[in-house]
Design a protein around this motif. Structure first.
Motif, PDB file in Angstrom:
ATOM      1  N   VAL A 110      61.164  29.218  47.572  1.00 54.99           N
ATOM      2  CA  VAL A 110      61.462  27.789  47.630  1.00 54.99           C
ATOM      3  C   VAL A 110      60.554  27.079  46.638  1.00 54.99           C
ATOM      4  O   VAL A 110      59.356  26.936  46.876  1.00 54.99           O
ATOM      5  CB  VAL A 110      61.265  27.236  49.050  1.00 54.99           C
ATOM      6  N   THR A 138      63.138  22.262  49.938  1.00 51.46           N
ATOM      7  CA  THR A 138      61.929  22.335  50.760  1.00 51.46           C
ATOM      8  C   THR A 138      62.166  22.355  52.271  1.00 51.46           C
ATOM      9  O   THR A 138      61.248  22.759  53.003  1.00 51.46           O
ATOM     10  CB  THR A 138      60.957  21.181  50.418  1.00 51.46           C
ATOM     11  N   ALA A 164      54.509  20.770  49.498  1.00 48.06           N
ATOM     12  CA  ALA A 164      55.725  21.453  49.960  1.00 48.06           C
ATOM     13  C   ALA A 164      55.874  21.320  51.472  1.00 48.06           C
ATOM     14  O   ALA A 164      56.979  21.107  51.982  1.00 48.06           O
ATOM     15  CB  ALA A 164      55.693  22.913  49.544  1.00 48.06           C
ATOM     16  N   HIS A 207      58.828  19.556  53.512  1.00 50.08           N
ATOM     17  CA  HIS A 207      59.539  20.278  54.569  1.00 50.08           C
ATOM     18  C   HIS A 207      59.649  19.423  55.822  1.00 50.08           C
ATOM     19  O   HIS A 207      60.734  19.240  56.393  1.00 50.08           O
ATOM     20  CB  HIS A 207      58.796  21.583  54.874  1.00 50.08           C
ATOM     21  N   GLU A 232      55.459  28.445  41.866  1.00 52.19           N
ATOM     22  CA  GLU A 232      55.454  28.005  43.249  1.00 52.19           C
ATOM     23  C   GLU A 232      55.034  26.543  43.366  1.00 52.19           C
ATOM     24  O   GLU A 232      54.303  26.018  42.528  1.00 52.19           O
ATOM     25  CB  GLU A 232      54.535  28.889  44.089  1.00 52.19           C
ATOM     26  N   TYR A 274      61.044  25.641  53.110  1.00 53.29           N
ATOM     27  CA  TYR A 274      59.716  26.088  52.686  1.00 53.29           C
ATOM     28  C   TYR A 274      58.960  26.728  53.849  1.00 53.29           C
ATOM     29  O   TYR A 274      58.801  26.123  54.918  1.00 53.29           O
ATOM     30  CB  TYR A 274      58.899  24.920  52.114  1.00 53.29           C
TER      31      TYR A 274
END
Length: 261
Positions: free
Chosen positions: A138, A144, A227, A231, A221, A147
Motif C-alpha cells: 500500500v 490507505t 499512512a 487509514h 513505501e 494500510y
C-alpha cells in the motif's frame, strides 16, 4: 469571511467526521439487497472470473449467511435468487446449491465475530500479483484503507473446499480486513457489506497500481505515521456507506433488475 484557516488539522478532521456522521446515514436497503448490489458492482469492476468467487453476509439467525447460487455469475444475482445457508452450506432458503468453496467463509465467521460480510474474488490484477508470490504494498493515498490491514498467504493450499483450507485462510487472515492469497485471489472481511464492497474494489486497484509501479521501478513505501492517519481517516462506517451509495447508484442504473423494487 473564513474563520477556520488557523485551526489545527486535528480539529478540522474531528469536525469533518462529525459532519459525515450527521449527513451520511444507512441506505435502508436490506442485507440481501446490499449483497446483490455488491455482486453487480464487482462484476462491473472486472471482478468476475466465470463462476469463481463468493460473496457472503451474515443473516439474522446465528451461524447463517446469504450467498449466491452456484451456477450464476455475479451479473445474474438478484435479491430474490440469493441463498440462505448454514455453516455446513445446507440451503435453508432458495433454490440450488452454494459454492462448496464457501466453507472457508464459515471458518472466518467463526473466528471473527466482527466480520459481517466476506468478498472473495479472482480479480485480474489481484490474481496477477498473487502469481508473483509477493504481498500487497500500500503505497498510494487512495489505497490507505488497506494500510497494514492486508495479510498475505504465501503458499497456495489448494482448492479451498476442505476444512484444512478454512483453517489455513482464517488463521492467515488474523485480525486484518483483507488478505492476498498466492496463486489465487483476494479475500476481504468487512464489518459491513458496504465496507467489504469498498475494500474489494480498492484491493484490485491497489494491485493494479503496484504492478504498474513495479514495472517502472521500485515501489517506495509511505511514511508510517501518515499512512496510519490516512487509514483511520478513510476506513470509517460513514465513508464506507458514502462509497457504497455511489457504487449502488451506478449498479442500479446499469442493472435495474437486481432489486425487486
Amino acid at each position: 469571511m473564513a474563520t477556520t484557516f488557523s485551526d489545527a488539522k486535528s480539529e478540522l478532521m474531528r469536525r469533518a467526521q462529525e459532519s459525515l456522521a450527521a449527513n451520511v446515514t444507512d441506505s435502508g436497503l436490506t442485507i440481501r439487497q446490499k449483497v446483490a448490489l455488491t455482486c453487480r458492482v464487482l462484476f462491473d469492476a472486472g471482478h468476475d472470473s466465470g463462476l469463481a468467487g463468493q460473496i457472503t453476509a451474515r443473516a439474522d439467525e446465528p451461524a447463517t449467511y446469504y450467498t449466491q447460487q452456484l451456477g450464476l455469475g455475479f451479473d445474474e444475482i438478484t435479491e430474490d435468487n440469493l441463498l440462505l445457508v448454514d455453516e455446513d452450506l445446507h440451503v435453508l432458503d432458495g433454490q440450488g446449491m452454494a459454492n462448496p468453496a464457501n466453507r472457508f467463509h464459515s471458518w472466518i465467521y467463526r473466528a471473527r465475530p466482527d466480520v459481517t460480510c466476506i468478498v472473495h474474488t479472482h480479480a485480474f490484477h489481484v490474481a496477477a500479483l498473487s502469481m508473483l508470490e509477493v504481498p500487497l504494498i500500500v503505497a498510494h493515498m487512495d489505497t490507505t484503507p488497506l494500510y497494514d490491514d492486508c495479510a498475505f498467504l504465501a503458499e497456495w493450499p489448494g482448492v479451498p473446499v476442505g476444512n484444512e483450507e478454512g483453517e489455513i485462510i482464517s488463521a492467515a487472515l488474523g485480525d486484518k480486513k483483507a488478505i492476498l492469497l498466492a496463486h489465487h485471489g483476494q479475500v476481504v472481511a468487512g464489518a459491513s457489506v458496504e465496507e467489504a464492497c469498498s475494500l474489494a474494489l480498492l484491493i484490485e486497484r491497489a494491485a493494479r497500481l503496484q504492478l504498474a509501479a513495479m514495472a517502472a521501478g521500485t515501489v517506495k513505501e509511505l511514511p508510517e505515521r501518515l499512512a496510519r492517519e490516512a487509514h483511520d481517516w478513510t476506513l470509517t462506517p460513514q465513508r464506507s456507506r458514502a462509497n457504497f451509495a455511489y457504487y449502488a447508484r451506478r449498479a442500479l442504473a446499469r442493472h435495474p433488475d437486481v432489486l425487486r423494487s
